[in-house]
Write an enzyme that holds these catalytic residues in place. Sequence first.
Site, short mmCIF file in Angstrom:
data_model
loop_
_atom_site.label_atom_id
_atom_site.label_comp_id
_atom_site.label_asym_id
_atom_site.label_seq_id
_atom_site.Cartn_x
_atom_site.Cartn_y
_atom_site.Cartn_z
N SER A 73 0.81 -1.21 0.00
CA SER A 73 0.00 0.00 0.00
C SER A 73 0.85 1.27 0.00
CB SER A 73 -0.96 -0.05 1.19
OG SER A 73 -1.98 0.91 1.06
N ASP A 103 10.55 5.89 -9.76
CA ASP A 103 10.17 6.64 -10.95
C ASP A 103 10.96 7.94 -11.09
OD1 ASP A 103 8.37 4.71 -11.70
OD2 ASP A 103 6.63 5.73 -10.84
N LYS A 106 -0.73 -4.41 -3.21
CA LYS A 106 -2.03 -3.88 -2.75
C LYS A 106 -2.15 -2.43 -3.25
CE LYS A 106 -5.74 -3.42 0.00
NZ LYS A 106 -6.04 -1.99 -0.10
#
Length: 724
Positions: A492, A503, A517
């Site tokens: 999560s 990224d 998740k």
Amino acid sequence: MKITERSKARRGHTRSGGLGKLGRGVAIALMTGIAPLALHASIDREASYEPVSPTVDQARANILIARQLQFTHFRDLSIDDSLSSEVFDAYLDYLDGQRVYLTQQDLERFEPLRYGLGAALKTGRLQPGFDIYNTVQQRVIERLEFALDLVNQGIDKLDFDRDESLLLDRSEASWVANQQELDELWRKRIKNAVLAQRLSDKSDEDIEKSLKRRYESQLNRSRQARSEDAFQAYMNAFAGMWDPHTSYFSPRTSENFNINMSLSLEGIGAVLQGDNEYTKVVRLVPGGPASKQGQLQPADRIVSVTQEDEDTPVNVIGWRLDEVVDLIRGPRNSVVTLEVIPASASDDSMTRTIAIKRDQVKLEEQSASSEVIQLQRDGNNYRIGVLTIPTFYADFRAMQKGDPNYKSTTRDVRQLIDELEDDGIDGLVVDLRNNGGGALHEANDLVGLFIDEGPTVQIRNANNDVQVLTDQDPTVSYDGPMVVMVNRMSASASEIFAGAIQDYGRGLVVGSQTFGKGTVQAVRPLNHGQLKITQSKFYRVSGGSTQHKGVVPDIEIPSRVDFSRIGEDALDHALPWDQIEAVPHTRYFDFSGIIDQLRKNHDERFATDPEFQLLQQEIDFLTEQRAQDYVSLNADVRAVELQQIEDTRLRIANARREIQGESTFETLEELEDWQTAQAADPDGQEDELDFILREGGHIMADMLELDRRLASIGAMETIAAQAN
């Protein structure tokens, strides 16, 4: 493998043995009240069970649930014949996941309902689901009475010289043909239970008492089935078609939702869920008693619970989740002993007992912490800062009161970074292993400590509207090199942070693939209970979802965790991975020029480091155990197999102690006694730097060396070009 939006059919869509469609006319007729007579015609009335019936409130709640699922869930599914068939399979899987209660004859009686459940569920006609539930409960009772009869005849009559075997996992098996075959299956199951306890040096008298206690406890529970049990099971099988995180909470469960989902108030600090007949550990609450004690693990299944002042364990197989929760909770500083089937066990009869002192989970025990590790490499000394973040937390109550000093992950980490930089660190390792998530805004703010400003995560709802969370604070707390450590239990909010760092090129992600998740749920009230429903999905700034795939590390480290049992991609009907458009974001560093060398250096250390070699041996050993489909019921063969397992466990444990300069153990019993003593005093254990974290430090040192080398090469090339 491509995953369609309809999602793959429940395992074994043809489990009913290839029975054909019997036509809607039969199904509709069965919805009108004929079904109970047809389904219960063969029930043995001598077994005392009072069939349960649906209530008006449940029917209304069913209609509301169907509407919410169709019109507000993230996944767009229609309640049609195909879905009806999947609900049928899922419901039977929910009630008899190991195929040990029903026979093919029972399935033939159920088959006319396969394509009619959907229409009935849309209109609140619950009787078909209740008919199936009542039949299964009756079959459970019959099986348990059969087991008790067999034990009462004397386990000394069982023959352990025969070359028989038992299939360990029947979730993919076909149902047996008839009651005679079911009797044979249960005879083997009882032989397996007896043999396992004999090999644990228990007397036949104690084994008989133990088995009688287990079966009688399950029998009493089965006879006390309530209407709400059937409704909750049916609704969860139905809701689970949309995704595994959408579920129905009965009024009883709703009243204590927070406690039931996390036993953090005077409990053991574990998140539990129902898993067929068992209660399964989903994860441990950071800083909680179970986490600090160290023996209970995710995917362990609870068999019995023993209170501090009682000698007799209470068998909880077949119990409702809320009742198991109530039994495990208790006064602070009292001890509760759990008998569990370890996640690593190759056989359900292999159990271990774990004593845990109950306590409260305090916010400060879940707080971020820091340390500095020093690495000596080729005459160079590297000071690597380590930030350990067990969860993404915030003291919301203090925030609402306007307390300027309220605790939160971001505030604590900012202060820790200042302290680490004062210590003159060369690089930073952020440890998110076993961090199951927490406050979303904290993950957003934490990313902001490492970037100037920009997007951190995208959230898409069922209407395809996309919200982008951003860091709008241009200040940066730390702009140096980073490594983020993750594992399968990182989920999560942890995945949002790790994905953003990856990224942006702010750091390397190291470890094992994360949980996956990437969905958001909301709890919505009903006239009867509550519905937890998935309403949106997380996406990285690069456009890829964290759902299902999680975050794939730049450098992978093998894990003991069984990925086939733990993780989003191990769950039925999990929402698939997909991607949306990327949002503009800065790329701080391109690791492509050094990543191959970093992996090569890591692999070379892995090949020579004795602790990594032991880790690989453990993984190979566990993989071999998990691959075992059958267990022998021959006493001599089984004893040899058990001895081999125990010898391997002892050898690996002693090899690790030798590496640490500790004395070895002569027997497995000595090892287990020592482990129990250590676990009984978690606060007294010395903290040791684990070798996985140390490897994160070495990867950081590799980055520093390669980066300097590349910078030097670049400077020389520039000078040469100017000279020409």
